[in-house]
Design a protein around this motif. Structure first.
Motif, PDB file in Angstrom:
ATOM      1  N   VAL A  34       0.856  -1.187   0.000  1.00 54.11           N
ATOM      2  CA  VAL A  34       0.000   0.000   0.000  1.00 54.11           C
ATOM      3  C   VAL A  34       0.893   1.238   0.000  1.00 54.11           C
ATOM      4  CG1 VAL A  34      -1.796   1.269   1.233  1.00 54.11           C
ATOM      5  CG2 VAL A  34      -1.726  -1.223   1.375  1.00 54.11           C
ATOM      6  N   ASP A  35       0.608   2.160  -0.913  1.00 54.03           N
ATOM      7  CA  ASP A  35       1.292   3.448  -0.947  1.00 54.03           C
ATOM      8  C   ASP A  35       0.313   4.505  -0.462  1.00 54.03           C
ATOM      9  OD1 ASP A  35       3.879   2.841  -2.260  1.00 54.03           O
ATOM     10  OD2 ASP A  35       2.585   2.180  -3.903  1.00 54.03           O
ATOM     11  N   MET A  36       0.749   5.310   0.484  1.00 51.36           N
ATOM     12  CA  MET A  36      -0.086   6.413   0.971  1.00 51.36           C
ATOM     13  C   MET A  36       0.799   7.622   1.233  1.00 51.36           C
ATOM     14  SD  MET A  36      -3.042   4.877   3.472  1.00 51.36           S
ATOM     15  CE  MET A  36      -3.921   6.423   3.492  1.00 51.36           C
ATOM     16  N   ASN A  37       0.165   8.785   1.187  1.00 48.73           N
ATOM     17  CA  ASN A  37       0.885   9.998   1.538  1.00 48.73           C
ATOM     18  C   ASN A  37      -0.042  10.943   2.280  1.00 48.73           C
ATOM     19  OD1 ASN A  37      -0.737  11.049  -0.452  1.00 48.73           O
ATOM     20  ND2 ASN A  37       0.912  11.935  -1.638  1.00 48.73           N
ATOM     21  N   GLY A  82       3.216 -11.099  13.696  1.00 48.98           N
ATOM     22  CA  GLY A  82       2.785 -12.240  14.491  1.00 48.98           C
ATOM     23  C   GLY A  82       1.338 -12.177  14.943  1.00 48.98           C
ATOM     24  N   LYS A  83       0.666 -11.084  14.638  1.00 50.38           N
ATOM     25  CA  LYS A  83      -0.746 -10.921  15.042  1.00 50.38           C
ATOM     26  C   LYS A  83      -1.672 -11.396  13.928  1.00 50.38           C
ATOM     27  CE  LYS A  83      -0.174  -8.487  18.941  1.00 50.38           C
ATOM     28  NZ  LYS A  83       1.225  -8.664  19.216  1.00 50.38           N
ATOM     29  N   LYS A  84      -2.833 -11.889  14.341  1.00 52.35           N
ATOM     30  CA  LYS A  84      -3.888 -12.179  13.378  1.00 52.35           C
ATOM     31  C   LYS A  84      -4.371 -10.847  12.815  1.00 52.35           C
ATOM     32  CE  LYS A  84      -5.499 -16.302  15.762  1.00 52.35           C
ATOM     33  NZ  LYS A  84      -6.600 -16.932  16.491  1.00 52.35           N
ATOM     34  N   ILE A  85      -4.876 -10.883  11.589  1.00 48.02           N
ATOM     35  CA  ILE A  85      -5.339  -9.654  10.938  1.00 48.02           C
ATOM     36  C   ILE A  85      -6.360  -8.920  11.795  1.00 48.02           C
ATOM     37  CG2 ILE A  85      -6.740  -8.803   9.004  1.00 48.02           C
ATOM     38  CD1 ILE A  85      -3.897  -9.133   8.268  1.00 48.02           C
ATOM     39  N   PRO A 124      -2.854  18.711  17.097  1.00 49.87           N
ATOM     40  CA  PRO A 124      -3.795  18.133  16.131  1.00 49.87           C
ATOM     41  C   PRO A 124      -3.268  18.031  14.699  1.00 49.87           C
ATOM     42  CG  PRO A 124      -4.927  19.655  17.587  1.00 49.87           C
ATOM     43  CD  PRO A 124      -3.462  19.772  17.892  1.00 49.87           C
ATOM     44  N   ALA A 125      -2.426  18.959  14.288  1.00 53.31           N
ATOM     45  CA  ALA A 125      -1.895  18.910  12.928  1.00 53.31           C
ATOM     46  C   ALA A 125      -0.967  17.716  12.721  1.00 53.31           C
ATOM     47  CB  ALA A 125      -1.144  20.203  12.611  1.00 53.31           C
ATOM     48  N   ARG A 126      -0.467  17.131  13.792  1.00 57.30           N
ATOM     49  CA  ARG A 126       0.476  16.011  13.682  1.00 57.30           C
ATOM     50  C   ARG A 126      -0.208  14.644  13.774  1.00 57.30           C
ATOM     51  NH1 ARG A 126       5.751  17.642  14.234  1.00 57.30           N
ATOM     52  NH2 ARG A 126       6.089  15.877  12.853  1.00 57.30           N
ATOM     53  N   ILE A 127      -1.497  14.617  14.081  1.00 57.84           N
ATOM     54  CA  ILE A 127      -2.203  13.339  14.219  1.00 57.84           C
ATOM     55  C   ILE A 127      -2.178  12.555  12.916  1.00 57.84           C
ATOM     56  CG2 ILE A 127      -4.465  12.289  14.650  1.00 57.84           C
ATOM     57  CD1 ILE A 127      -4.885  14.489  16.797  1.00 57.84           C
ATOM     58  N   LYS A 128      -2.350  13.242  11.777  1.00 57.78           N
ATOM     59  CA  LYS A 128      -2.294  12.543  10.489  1.00 57.78           C
ATOM     60  C   LYS A 128      -0.919  11.940  10.243  1.00 57.78           C
ATOM     61  CE  LYS A 128      -6.006  14.865   8.060  1.00 57.78           C
ATOM     62  NZ  LYS A 128      -6.388  15.654   6.894  1.00 57.78           N
ATOM     63  N   CYS A 129       0.110  12.584  10.747  1.00 56.61           N
ATOM     64  CA  CYS A 129       1.471  12.035  10.628  1.00 56.61           C
ATOM     65  C   CYS A 129       1.548  10.699  11.381  1.00 56.61           C
ATOM     66  CB  CYS A 129       2.496  13.000  11.207  1.00 56.61           C
ATOM     67  SG  CYS A 129       2.529  14.637  10.456  1.00 56.61           S
ATOM     68  N   ALA A 130       1.041  10.695  12.593  1.00 56.65           N
ATOM     69  CA  ALA A 130       1.119   9.506  13.444  1.00 56.65           C
ATOM     70  C   ALA A 130       0.267   8.358  12.915  1.00 56.65           C
ATOM     71  CB  ALA A 130       0.698   9.849  14.867  1.00 56.65           C
ATOM     72  N   THR A 131      -0.830   8.668  12.266  1.00 58.31           N
ATOM     73  CA  THR A 131      -1.758   7.618  11.835  1.00 58.31           C
ATOM     74  C   THR A 131      -1.526   7.141  10.400  1.00 58.31           C
ATOM     75  OG1 THR A 131      -3.426   9.262  11.191  1.00 58.31           O
ATOM     76  CG2 THR A 131      -3.576   8.348  13.422  1.00 58.31           C
ATOM     77  N   LEU A 132      -0.596   7.742   9.661  1.00 61.10           N
ATOM     78  CA  LEU A 132      -0.404   7.409   8.252  1.00 61.10           C
ATOM     79  C   LEU A 132      -0.154   5.919   8.024  1.00 61.10           C
ATOM     80  CD1 LEU A 132      -0.175   8.458   5.329  1.00 61.10           C
ATOM     81  CD2 LEU A 132       2.269   8.814   5.764  1.00 61.10           C
ATOM     82  N   ALA A 133       0.794   5.331   8.723  1.00 66.19           N
ATOM     83  CA  ALA A 133       1.104   3.912   8.537  1.00 66.19           C
ATOM     84  C   ALA A 133      -0.077   3.029   8.926  1.00 66.19           C
ATOM     85  CB  ALA A 133       2.337   3.526   9.352  1.00 66.19           C
ATOM     86  N   MET A 137      -2.251   0.401   6.576  1.00 68.46           N
ATOM     87  CA  MET A 137      -2.564  -0.997   6.880  1.00 68.46           C
ATOM     88  C   MET A 137      -4.062  -1.244   6.737  1.00 68.46           C
ATOM     89  SD  MET A 137      -1.990  -3.299  10.328  1.00 68.46           S
ATOM     90  CE  MET A 137      -3.066  -2.285  11.320  1.00 68.46           C
ATOM     91  N   GLU A 138      -4.869  -0.352   7.298  1.00 71.90           N
ATOM     92  CA  GLU A 138      -6.325  -0.504   7.198  1.00 71.90           C
ATOM     93  C   GLU A 138      -6.775  -0.541   5.739  1.00 71.90           C
ATOM     94  OE1 GLU A 138      -8.169   2.624   9.434  1.00 71.90           O
ATOM     95  OE2 GLU A 138      -7.335   1.932  11.334  1.00 71.90           O
ATOM     96  N   LYS A 139      -6.250   0.380   4.937  1.00 70.47           N
ATOM     97  CA  LYS A 139      -6.613   0.442   3.515  1.00 70.47           C
ATOM     98  C   LYS A 139      -6.245  -0.855   2.818  1.00 70.47           C
ATOM     99  CE  LYS A 139      -5.872   3.305  -0.632  1.00 70.47           C
ATOM    100  NZ  LYS A 139      -6.039   2.241  -1.569  1.00 70.47           N
ATOM    101  N   GLY A 140      -5.034  -1.336   3.050  1.00 71.38           N
ATOM    102  CA  GLY A 140      -4.595  -2.572   2.412  1.00 71.38           C
ATOM    103  C   GLY A 140      -5.449  -3.761   2.772  1.00 71.38           C
ATOM    104  N   VAL A 141      -5.775  -3.885   4.039  1.00 75.08           N
ATOM    105  CA  VAL A 141      -6.588  -5.022   4.493  1.00 75.08           C
ATOM    106  C   VAL A 141      -8.002  -4.919   3.938  1.00 75.08           C
ATOM    107  CG1 VAL A 141      -7.630  -6.099   6.532  1.00 75.08           C
ATOM    108  CG2 VAL A 141      -5.199  -5.490   6.533  1.00 75.08           C
ATOM    109  N   HIS A 142      -8.575  -3.707   3.950  1.00 72.81           N
ATOM    110  CA  HIS A 142      -9.940  -3.529   3.434  1.00 72.81           C
ATOM    111  C   HIS A 142     -10.007  -3.742   1.923  1.00 72.81           C
ATOM    112  CE1 HIS A 142     -11.850  -2.486   7.146  1.00 72.81           C
ATOM    113  NE2 HIS A 142     -11.037  -1.475   7.365  1.00 72.81           N
ATOM    114  N   ASP A 143      -8.973  -3.286   1.196  1.00 69.08           N
ATOM    115  CA  ASP A 143      -8.960  -3.439  -0.251  1.00 69.08           C
ATOM    116  C   ASP A 143      -8.701  -4.879  -0.671  1.00 69.08           C
ATOM    117  OD1 ASP A 143      -9.457  -0.763  -0.397  1.00 69.08           O
ATOM    118  OD2 ASP A 143      -7.477  -0.206  -1.176  1.00 69.08           O
TER     119      ASP A 143
END
Length: 144
Positions: A34-37, A82-85, A124-133, A137-143
């Motif tokens: 997954v590529d995200m920015n 090592g975690k289940k999806i 608050p402006a940095r929350i998107k930085c912290a949640t990007l990865a 992962m969520e996008k990849g699993v959902h897609d």
């Protein structure tokens, strides 16, 4: 431990993951990629997950960005290996709640270094930085 000492410790953990990222690189063989920015600040990530029988057997990332986004990616890839999806997705949900300043029940999962990112909620402006990865992962699993 005083608040200032705890804050300093958390900053040290974040900088350690930034300067010495865990799981940086590429997964060998087939992997969910997954590529995200984050266009508001320029952070970008390519996340790769190797999933075998519903378990994340490997997780790696490449990218560029601020210390928060790269540290979070390092911490996340460590945490989900090592975690289940469904467990990895629950961790992502808990992390999102933590970034929104909500109290989270960390008894089900040991968030280890990830808790160092709690201070991001003050910026608050940095929350998107912290949640990007995590969002990658969520996008990849959902897609998938």
């Amino acid at each position: 431990m005083s608040f200032n000492n705890l804050d300093t410790l958390y900053r040290q953990v974040i900088m350690d993951h930034y300067k010495h990222p865990r799981n940086r690189g590429f997964v060998e063989g087939d992997a969910l990629t997954v590529d995200m920015n984050n266009p508001t600040c320029g952070d970008r990530i390519q996340l790769q997950l190797k999933i075998d029988d519903g378990i994340v057997t490997d997780a790696k990332f490449e990218g560029e960005g601020c210390s928060i986004s790269m540290s979070s990616a390092s911490m996340m890839t460590q945490a989900v290996k090592g975690k289940k999806i469904d467990q990895a997705m629950k961790m992502s949900e808990l992390f999102s709640q933590m970034m929104l300043g909500e109290d989270v029940d960390t008894e089900e999962f040991d968030l280890e270094d990830i808790e160092a990112l709690q201070g991001v909620t003050k910026f608050p402006a940095r929350i998107k930085c912290a949640t990007l990865a995590w969002k990658a992962m969520e996008k990849g699993v959902h897609d998938e």
